[in-house]
Design a protein around this motif. Structure first.
Motif, PDB file in Angstrom:
ATOM      1  N   SER A 245       0.465  -1.611  -0.014  1.00 18.99           N
ATOM      2  CA  SER A 245       0.313  -0.108   0.218  1.00 18.99           C
ATOM      3  C   SER A 245       0.849   0.862   0.066  1.00 18.99           C
ATOM      4  O   SER A 245       0.099   2.667   0.023  1.00 18.99           O
ATOM      5  CB  SER A 245      -0.936   0.329   1.169  1.00 18.99           C
ATOM      6  N   GLN A 310      -0.268  -6.713 -18.365  1.00 15.48           N
ATOM      7  CA  GLN A 310      -1.683  -6.982 -17.837  1.00 15.48           C
ATOM      8  C   GLN A 310      -1.381  -7.608 -16.403  1.00 15.48           C
ATOM      9  O   GLN A 310      -2.286  -7.152 -15.481  1.00 15.48           O
ATOM     10  CB  GLN A 310      -1.919  -7.449 -18.777  1.00 15.48           C
ATOM     11  N   HIS A 312       0.674  -7.275 -14.047  1.00 17.00           N
ATOM     12  CA  HIS A 312       1.280  -5.835 -13.171  1.00 17.00           C
ATOM     13  C   HIS A 312       0.009  -5.422 -13.222  1.00 17.00           C
ATOM     14  O   HIS A 312      -0.340  -5.484 -11.781  1.00 17.00           O
ATOM     15  CB  HIS A 312       1.700  -5.440 -13.926  1.00 17.00           C
ATOM     16  N   ARG A 313      -1.062  -4.755 -13.391  1.00 19.07           N
ATOM     17  CA  ARG A 313      -2.064  -4.378 -13.663  1.00 19.07           C
ATOM     18  C   ARG A 313      -2.943  -4.791 -12.154  1.00 19.07           C
ATOM     19  O   ARG A 313      -3.640  -4.673 -11.839  1.00 19.07           O
ATOM     20  CB  ARG A 313      -3.033  -4.207 -15.117  1.00 19.07           C
ATOM     21  N   ASP A 314      -3.375  -6.213 -12.970  1.00 17.70           N
ATOM     22  CA  ASP A 314      -4.194  -6.942 -12.181  1.00 17.70           C
ATOM     23  C   ASP A 314      -3.802  -7.255 -10.574  1.00 17.70           C
ATOM     24  O   ASP A 314      -4.087  -7.198 -10.214  1.00 17.70           O
ATOM     25  CB  ASP A 314      -4.006  -8.788 -12.631  1.00 17.70           C
ATOM     26  N   GLU A 316      -1.248  -5.371  -9.227  1.00 20.38           N
ATOM     27  CA  GLU A 316      -1.991  -3.928  -8.146  1.00 20.38           C
ATOM     28  C   GLU A 316      -3.396  -3.294  -7.778  1.00 20.38           C
ATOM     29  O   GLU A 316      -3.868  -3.389  -7.093  1.00 20.38           O
ATOM     30  CB  GLU A 316      -1.433  -2.810  -9.719  1.00 20.38           C
ATOM     31  N   ALA A 317      -4.762  -4.007  -9.296  1.00 26.25           N
ATOM     32  CA  ALA A 317      -6.090  -3.563  -8.462  1.00 26.25           C
ATOM     33  C   ALA A 317      -6.174  -4.960  -7.746  1.00 26.25           C
ATOM     34  O   ALA A 317      -7.790  -4.665  -7.258  1.00 26.25           O
ATOM     35  CB  ALA A 317      -6.288  -3.571  -9.949  1.00 26.25           C
ATOM     36  N   ARG A 318      -5.062  -5.482  -6.809  1.00 26.89           N
ATOM     37  CA  ARG A 318      -5.488  -6.646  -6.189  1.00 26.89           C
ATOM     38  C   ARG A 318      -6.699  -7.526  -7.073  1.00 26.89           C
ATOM     39  O   ARG A 318      -7.698  -8.044  -6.235  1.00 26.89           O
ATOM     40  CB  ARG A 318      -6.514  -5.686  -5.400  1.00 26.89           C
ATOM     41  N   LYS A 319      -6.538  -7.629  -7.663  1.00 30.10           N
ATOM     42  CA  LYS A 319      -7.215  -8.760  -8.800  1.00 30.10           C
ATOM     43  C   LYS A 319      -7.130 -10.071  -8.530  1.00 30.10           C
ATOM     44  O   LYS A 319      -8.066 -11.738  -8.686  1.00 30.10           O
ATOM     45  CB  LYS A 319      -7.642  -8.696  -9.678  1.00 30.10           C
ATOM     46  N   THR A 320      -5.801 -10.289  -8.411  1.00 36.86           N
ATOM     47  CA  THR A 320      -5.156 -11.886  -8.523  1.00 36.86           C
ATOM     48  C   THR A 320      -4.909 -12.309  -6.950  1.00 36.86           C
ATOM     49  O   THR A 320      -5.073 -11.907  -5.950  1.00 36.86           O
ATOM     50  CB  THR A 320      -3.593 -12.130  -8.630  1.00 36.86           C
TER      51      THR A 320
END
Length: 328
Positions: A245, A310, A312-314, A316-320
């Motif tokens: 964070s 993609q 990295h985006r996922d 950082e977006a807490r999608k993984t």
């Protein structure tokens, strides 16, 4: 493809996911103490984001990625730990694992047992070795303790949940959604707190009957730091091992005294694996936990190496959730 070239991810500057370029690199032959490894799979970790954004500085242009698995194709003179044809895996510096093949220091490599496949290895080395040192060296758990572990549904968190259950430790895990709470519970987390619905400090006090916990393992950083200190019992240990964070803000040492003579440490895997004997011992422990079935590596996302932006985006977006691997 000859052993002298590889596709790899390089950054010329720090920034967002778009700074990562998929390029051709010339490798040459390994020099003294080096090995050429052809990768089967590469791991994705939050530390890669820190290097990409510049939170952790490194000379540019540079590679990214700290873990992978594959086969040794060639070794330079003086290399004794591995030989051509060996199945190997690694976690740690130098950066550059986001590649089809690379030349690297041979003493960073550990041989893989036949029972562990390449994808599992790439999804577990950095995260699994991290849990090994956190639980057995930074604050050695004996069993019977109740601990707090943030981000319990992430790659490190799911391994930690299973490892804690295997050694008889009650793990309180924090997560950001009900789905992640179910996942952490299914992997062995004893109590799960959704910090978007509950105050984690109050819940930890409830669960521990106001005693607090002897240790907090915190990879979140800025958003959880003060709350983590508030969850500790007197003489407790705050283990700050990441800053997803943002970096932990500056604080006065009096913050530790006023809460009961607390300890704090900021460990990194590279310090714990710096000696070859320690690396081999830690890896053997991790492999035995995985081979026994007590810890299963949950690879929940796979991306082509060329789609790393993609990934990295996922992340950082807490999608993984769980472990993520890149296929070169």
């Amino acid at each position: 493809m000859s052993t002298s070239t590889s596709k790899a991810i390089r950054i010329q500057q720090t920034g967002g996911p778009e700074v990562m370029e998929f390029v051709d690199v010339t490798l040459g032959q390994p020099g003294p103490g080096e090995a050429l490894v052809r990768h089967a799979a590469c791991g994705l970790n939050f530390i890669d984001v820190y290097f990409r954004t510049g939170l952790y500085p490194q000379p540019l242009p540079a590679g990214l990625g700290m873990e992978a698995s594959g086969v040794v194709e060639a070794v330079g003179e003086g290399v004794t730990y591995v030989k051509p044809g060996d199945r190997v895996a690694y976690a740690g510096r130098p950066n550059g694992a986001y590649a089809q093949a690379r030349i690297m220091p041979a003493d960073n490599l550990v041989r893989l047992p036949d029972s562990i496949d390449f994808e599992t290895a790439a999804g577990m080395m950095l995260q699994g070795l991290t849990v090994q040192y956190l639980f057995h060296r930074t604050f050695p758990l004996k069993g019977g303790e109740t601990i707090l572990f943030h981000a319990a549904a992430g790659g490190v968190g799911l391994i930690a949940s299973q490892w804690a259950r295997a050694i008889g430790v009650n793990m309180i895990g924090t997560v950001g959604s009900d789905e992640k709470a179910e996942l952490a519970k299914a992997h062995g987390c004893t109590h799960v707190i959704n910090y978007n619905k509950e105050n984690f400090v109050e819940r930890v006090k409830e669960i521990t009957e106001s005693k607090g916990v002897p240790v907090v393992y915190d990879s979140i950083g800025k958003d959880t730091f003060t709350g983590s200190l508030d969850c500790l019992s007197p003489l407790g240990m705050m283990v700050s091992f990441g800053s997803a964070s943002g970096p932990v803000p500056a604080f006065g040492l009096q913050e530790l005294a006023s809460r009961g003579s607390l300890f704090i440490t900021r460990p990194s895997l590279m310090s714990y694996t710096a000696k070859r004997a320690d690396l081999e011992q830690m890896a053997a422990h991790l492999f035995s936990m995985v081979e026994s079935g007590k810890v299963k590596i949950d690879i929940r996302q796979r991306y082509a190496l060329s789609d790393v932006a993609q990934a990295h985006r996922d992340l950082e977006a807490r999608k993984t959730t769980g472990s993520t691997i890149l296929i070169p």
